[in-house]
Enzyme design. Sequence first.
Site, PDB file in Angstrom:
ATOM      1  N   ASP A  32       0.854  -1.190   0.000  1.00 49.26           N
ATOM      2  CA  ASP A  32       0.000   0.000   0.000  1.00 49.26           C
ATOM      3  C   ASP A  32       0.892   1.244   0.000  1.00 49.26           C
ATOM      4  OD1 ASP A  32      -1.726   2.192   0.990  1.00 49.26           O
ATOM      5  OD2 ASP A  32      -3.182   0.619   1.397  1.00 49.26           O
ATOM      6  N   ASN A  88     -12.937  -2.605   3.269  1.00 52.31           N
ATOM      7  CA  ASN A  88     -13.970  -1.571   3.332  1.00 52.31           C
ATOM      8  C   ASN A  88     -14.887  -1.623   2.105  1.00 52.31           C
ATOM      9  OD1 ASN A  88     -12.668  -0.574   5.664  1.00 52.31           O
ATOM     10  ND2 ASN A  88     -11.273   0.661   4.421  1.00 52.31           N
ATOM     11  N   GLN A  95     -14.302   3.227   2.251  1.00 52.72           N
ATOM     12  CA  GLN A  95     -13.682   2.815   0.982  1.00 52.72           C
ATOM     13  C   GLN A  95     -13.361   4.047   0.148  1.00 52.72           C
ATOM     14  OE1 GLN A  95     -16.080   0.138  -1.439  1.00 52.72           O
ATOM     15  NE2 GLN A  95     -14.327  -0.406  -2.747  1.00 52.72           N
ATOM     16  N   HIS A 101     -10.591  -4.653  -2.581  1.00 51.57           N
ATOM     17  CA  HIS A 101      -9.259  -4.971  -2.068  1.00 51.57           C
ATOM     18  C   HIS A 101      -9.348  -5.339  -0.595  1.00 51.57           C
ATOM     19  CE1 HIS A 101      -9.973  -0.649  -1.712  1.00 51.57           C
ATOM     20  NE2 HIS A 101      -9.316  -0.713  -0.563  1.00 51.57           N
ATOM     21  N   HIS A 103      -7.096  -5.353   2.935  1.00 54.17           N
ATOM     22  CA  HIS A 103      -5.898  -4.803   3.576  1.00 54.17           C
ATOM     23  C   HIS A 103      -5.232  -5.877   4.429  1.00 54.17           C
ATOM     24  CE1 HIS A 103      -6.729  -0.422   2.881  1.00 54.17           C
ATOM     25  NE2 HIS A 103      -7.969  -0.860   2.780  1.00 54.17           N
TER      26      HIS A 103
HETATM   27  P1  5GP Z   1      -9.698   1.896   1.053  1.00 53.91           P
HETATM   28  O1  5GP Z   1      -9.778   3.177   1.855  1.00 53.91           O
HETATM   29  O2  5GP Z   1     -10.437   2.031  -0.263  1.00 53.91           O
HETATM   30  O3  5GP Z   1     -10.085   0.662   1.806  1.00 53.91           O
HETATM   31  O4  5GP Z   1      -8.163   1.706   0.741  1.00 53.91           O
HETATM   32  C1  5GP Z   1      -7.512   2.200  -0.397  1.00 53.91           C
HETATM   33  C2  5GP Z   1      -6.046   2.006  -0.176  1.00 53.91           C
HETATM   34  O5  5GP Z   1      -5.400   2.080  -1.429  1.00 53.91           O
HETATM   35  C3  5GP Z   1      -5.420   3.067   0.732  1.00 53.91           C
HETATM   36  O6  5GP Z   1      -4.823   2.450   1.859  1.00 53.91           O
HETATM   37  C4  5GP Z   1      -4.394   3.752  -0.183  1.00 53.91           C
HETATM   38  O7  5GP Z   1      -3.215   4.091   0.497  1.00 53.91           O
HETATM   39  C5  5GP Z   1      -4.157   2.710  -1.257  1.00 53.91           C
HETATM   40  N1  5GP Z   1      -3.796   3.262  -2.561  1.00 53.91           N
HETATM   41  C6  5GP Z   1      -4.395   4.307  -3.195  1.00 53.91           C
HETATM   42  N2  5GP Z   1      -3.806   4.509  -4.397  1.00 53.91           N
HETATM   43  C7  5GP Z   1      -2.831   3.567  -4.503  1.00 53.91           C
HETATM   44  C8  5GP Z   1      -1.875   3.281  -5.531  1.00 53.91           C
HETATM   45  O8  5GP Z   1      -1.804   3.925  -6.581  1.00 53.91           O
HETATM   46  N3  5GP Z   1      -1.029   2.229  -5.306  1.00 53.91           N
HETATM   47  C9  5GP Z   1      -1.082   1.479  -4.150  1.00 53.91           C
HETATM   48  N4  5GP Z   1      -0.196   0.477  -4.027  1.00 53.91           N
HETATM   49  N5  5GP Z   1      -1.962   1.751  -3.166  1.00 53.91           N
HETATM   50  C10 5GP Z   1      -2.821   2.772  -3.354  1.00 53.91           C
END
Ligand code: 5GP
Length: 137
Positions: A32, A88, A95, A101, A103
Site C-alpha cells: 500500500d 472496506n 472505501q 481490495h 488490507h
Molecule cells: P480503502 O480506503 O479504499 O479501503 O483503501 C484504499 C487504499 O489504497 C489506501 O490504503 C491507499 O493508500 C491505497 N492506494 C491508493 N492509491 C494507490 C496506488 O496507486 N497504489 C497502491 N499500491 N496503493 C494505493
Amino acid sequence: MRDENCIFCKIVAGEIPSRTLFEDEDFKVMLDVGPAAKGHALIIPKAHYSDIYELPSELAGEALKLAKRMATHMTTVLNCDGFNILQNNGVAAGQTVFHYHMHLIPRYADGNEMILWEAKQFSAEEMDDLAEKLAVK
Ligand code: 5GP
Ligand code: ZN
C-alpha cells in the site's frame, strides 16, 4: 473486466507501477502506498469488482485463502506481533478506491495505532429485533 477510470485496473495492466509481493492468474498483492504500518499490503483481484457485493463468492474464498498465506509469510519475514485483515465497502465504510481490495496490516507490539471503536449501547429489545431481522432463513 476492467474499468478505464480505475487506478487498480491500471496497476493490474502495468500502466502504473506497484511494489508487487505476489501475483497469479486471479490476484495481485502489492504494498500500500499509504501504509498504516510497516509492510501494509493489499490483495486485489485482477478483474474489476467494485466491492464485496460484486465480487463472486468463489473469488472471495480464494482471496481469504491468499490472505492467510500472505499473513503467515509476512509475519515470518517481518517478525510482527499481530495482524489485521480488513476490507472496506462503500464511502460510509471508508472505501476510497472502488476496486475490491483486502488490507493486510502487520502490527507491532510497540505500535500505538489500533483499529478501535467505541462500543455502542442498544436496548435488549433492539438487539432481539436485530437478531431476528438479521437471522439468515
Ligand atoms: P480503502 O480506503 O479504499 O479501503 O483503501 C484504499 C487504499 O489504497 C489506501 O490504503 C491507499 O493508500 C491505497 N492506494 C491508493 N492509491 C494507490 C496506488 O496507486 N497504489 C497502491 N499500491 N496503493 C494505493
Ligand atoms: Zn478496477
